[in-house]
Scaffold this motif. Sequence first.
Motif: not given
Length: 599
Positions: A326-330, A400-403, A430-431
């Motif tokens: 989700g949006e709060d996860k990196e 793969l890195s997602i902030g 994101g989900q």
Amino acid sequence: MKRSIDKLIFAILVAVCFCLQACTEYETPAEIAVDKEEAAISSSDIQRKVLWINIDGAVGKEVESLVKGSLSQGAIAGMLTKSKYSWMGFSESRKLENEIEEDPVTWATMLTGVIPEKHHIVDNSYMAEFDVDPANPNEKVVYYPTILQYITTYDNKMETLCVTPWEKLNTGLLNYANKTHTTSGDEETREVVLNSLKEGDYTLTLLSFSGMLEAGKQGGFVASNTAYVAALGKIDGYIGEFLDVIESRKNIYYEDWLVVVTSNHGGDAEGHYGNVEETTRNTLGIFYYSHYEPLEMKGESMYGALFSPEIQAVAYDTLAKYYGLGEDKEFSLEFVMRNTPRKDGSYGGNNWDRIIGKNGWGIYRQRETASARLEGGDGDKSTEEAVAAFNDALWHTYVLSIGKMNNGTRKFRVAYDGLVVLDKSIMTIGQKKDTTLLTIGGSGMPTSYYVSEIRMWNSVLDDATLAANANRLNISESDADYKNLTSYWKFNPDRISNDTIIQNNIQGMLDLNFIRKVDGKTSILPDENKRDRISLLSLPNTLSGKIKSGNIMMENTLVVPQILYWLKITVDSKIDGFTFLNNYSASEEWREKELEVSK
């Protein structure tokens, strides 16, 4: 009388002229003579030649112990002072129903430089065995040239000689040689090759000794087998004779000889070979050149778990507690993978074959690329980015890195072998509530692949960390950044529990459960067949940093590219082996250095 006097005077004049000429040549200053020799030598005058000696059934570690022990004064021991060499090599992993003496699989790999999954040679007919896939009727059959064909195509004036005791090998795979000779055993092989080195002028001479193989089959491929040791002693003496003859060749100053010593496979104490055990696969490789500095190539092996359309592993993240994005996860997902080819030798996938991931995110095989995808949440747009990856038979590291979302955007980065190949900001939320399983394998990919490690980090990795991690395996709890791992799966035998589970190294996090699919459905196998769900294999470490370090493991695919390099023939891109002797090319300039010193 006058005619006799005239003859006498003429004879005296001729003698005086001859003496003057001889004196003039004798009195030429040394520096002038060097200048004349220097002007006469050019790189085109130097003839490059290869003597390739294969010792069937020589176990690398067993030969090492003997060379350091009872044969420490022998020819092979002497070669090591001027060689790049490895005792820790691996031949192909396979299960042979019949142990064919000449071992066609390993010979085909050595002679073509491509892995068995590509050359498809499985028996001593030396014909590729290729089953056409009904689902892919346009799939092409690809045949791979041998080293002999490469040489002939490059320059048909380069002549080749092959001397082995294997008649079917000689007629089936070595038939492009200018001359082949099928011998009755090692002594005849020695005689034929010695005569050739004395009187012939072959660019490549390939020979095979079978004495160690025969002794190993009878009493075990071990140093405690006296016949096995005796066979090596004889071969060692023969190699010494070969080297002596080469050094005494008339034009040796104008010849550069690469002497290659290999074994195509090892064997065990019971006299068997041709299986997945490390001892039966343990080979050696010696690349001798009289002007090399010594280097023992101390390569390493690494374990990989096989994944395929039938074999997959899952983590039951059904509450979306661990791996939702989700949006709060990196996070950073890092995995080490080695691909295998399709039947036509290519490494491409289909479209949207998932390598690893959940429904909300994943890494997918798309043709020749690995595509990272983050699905949109609440109707926002998904993100998908593809990079070329996994198009050979080497190990590679993919990240793969997602902030986290920050002012409406989040970082989206991909690194391959430690280098950032994609770096952008995206708006995909994101989900967060992704309750699907985290899955590796089991997709419709047309190829299988191996995974060695999967690491998940709690942040976007910076460039320095990506570079450092690209060649990193077996991260320990004592490492400073171990605390930043949120999940860590190592596909090693010591991490297996209950025969089908790979334990997560991070306490309290989810393990991976191996399952097998049949006709697209999960198959619950009987307890006695649990081990069929997971397949671990020890393979050479071919990560980019390991290759660059020079500490490589010997593989049967490596012989052809070294010989092609030595003969200044371009290495075909279809060859799976890589060139490493070019890193030591400065040693080949010894003549230039000698002339420089003499000035």
